[in-house]
Write a protein that holds these residues in place. Structure first.
Motif: not given
Length: 286
Positions: A89-107
């Motif tokens: 878990l890096t800063k870049n991966e946290l940024d990707l998590l931030d983006q991923a959680l905008t998807k409707p299927y990531h609950v």
């Protein structure tokens, strides 16, 4: 009654494949899943993201930081809890998590306590909780016994959730498996903390006969579990889940339905999951 299974797996993990073939006698495929869910009237489910870099490696330090589902053709009504590998878990991966959680299927988000040697209150997870709050999604913890001999149990004790719940009141937390065998401790954490829930998945591993054995009135194996449910008196914060493919859905639902008071069946099998995982509503209506 319509049912939501709040805890399933849909990833090519060697331990799941072997269990499905040798113990629970389940077809660990999309068609096998469809059959199981249809028979039990399960209309939606939550898949726990999990990956391993090579077969048999889980818990795997070399897995992706953000773990998803790796069996093709996820059902449209299956939401995903993104699994976290804290070693990657890096800063870049946290940024990707931030983006991923905008998807409707990531609950939601899944943290594998015990499998990875970090407590729930370790600072490595602090930014994960911040993102959970930002996107109004729950964090699901593995708690209790582990399905890997090289996991470390102390990290998965349900009492470790208390500190996290107190410091992050704006986040909903879910203790998978009610911390079994420490169910009484888990029930106390739920009773004390309004933002903590539990799913009752994975308490039995096996096929229909294995589940039936625990329905016999002279079988006291789960007395500790029944005691915890009565002690906690928080039936509105428990959710149905199976940990599929570790157990067959229909007999497991019948077993838990015989334990949870009938007055709470609508909450337990359906409504509470929609409250904890609010994004599921949109998946159901698509």
């Amino acid at each position: 009654m319509k049912i939501i299974d709040a805890h399933v797996h849909f990833s090519q993990i060697d331990a799941f494949r072997k269990t499905a073939t040798e113990i629970s006698t389940i077809a660990y495929t999309r068609s096998g899943l469809d059959t199981e869910l249809k028979e039990a009237n399960v209309v939606a489910s939550v898949g726990m993201g999990l990956e391993e870099s090579v077969s048999g490696a889980f818990p795997d330090e070399n897995a992706p930081a953000l773990m998803g589902l790796t069996i093709p053709s996820r059902p449209q009504t299956m939401g995903i809890c993104i699994g976290i590998n804290p070693f990657a878990l890096t800063k870049n991966e946290l940024d990707l998590l931030d983006q991923a959680l905008t998807k409707p299927y990531h609950v939601g988000i899944k943290i594998y306590l015990g499998y990875y040697p970090f407590y729930a209150f370790d600072k490595v997870y602090a930014p994960v909780y911040e993102l959970a709050a930002k996107h109004s999604v729950p964090v699901v913890f593995h708690t209790g016994d582990t399905y890997a001999e090289n996991a470390i149990l102390k990290y998965a004790h349900p009492l470790t959730i208390d500190e996290v719940a107190v410091k992050n009141r704006n986040v909903t937390f879910v203790m998978a498996h009610l911390g079994d065998p420490w169910c009484l401790s888990a029930a106390e954490v739920i009773y004390k903390n309004r933002n903590v829930y539990a799913d009752l998945s994975g308490l039995i591993v096996g096929e229909k006969k294995k589940v039936a054995k625990h329905q016999h009135k002279d079988n006291h194996y789960f007395d500790h579990f029944r005691h915890a449910l009565i002690y906690g008196d928080s039936y509105g914060r428990y959710m149905f889940g199976t940990d599929w493919p570790l157990v067959q859905v229909q007999p497991y639902a019948e077993w838990l339905g015989s334990i949870i008071p009938e007055a709470f069946h609508q909450d337990f099998f359906y409504d509470t999951a929609l409250s904890v995982f609010p994004k599921l509503e949109a998946l159901l209506n698509n």
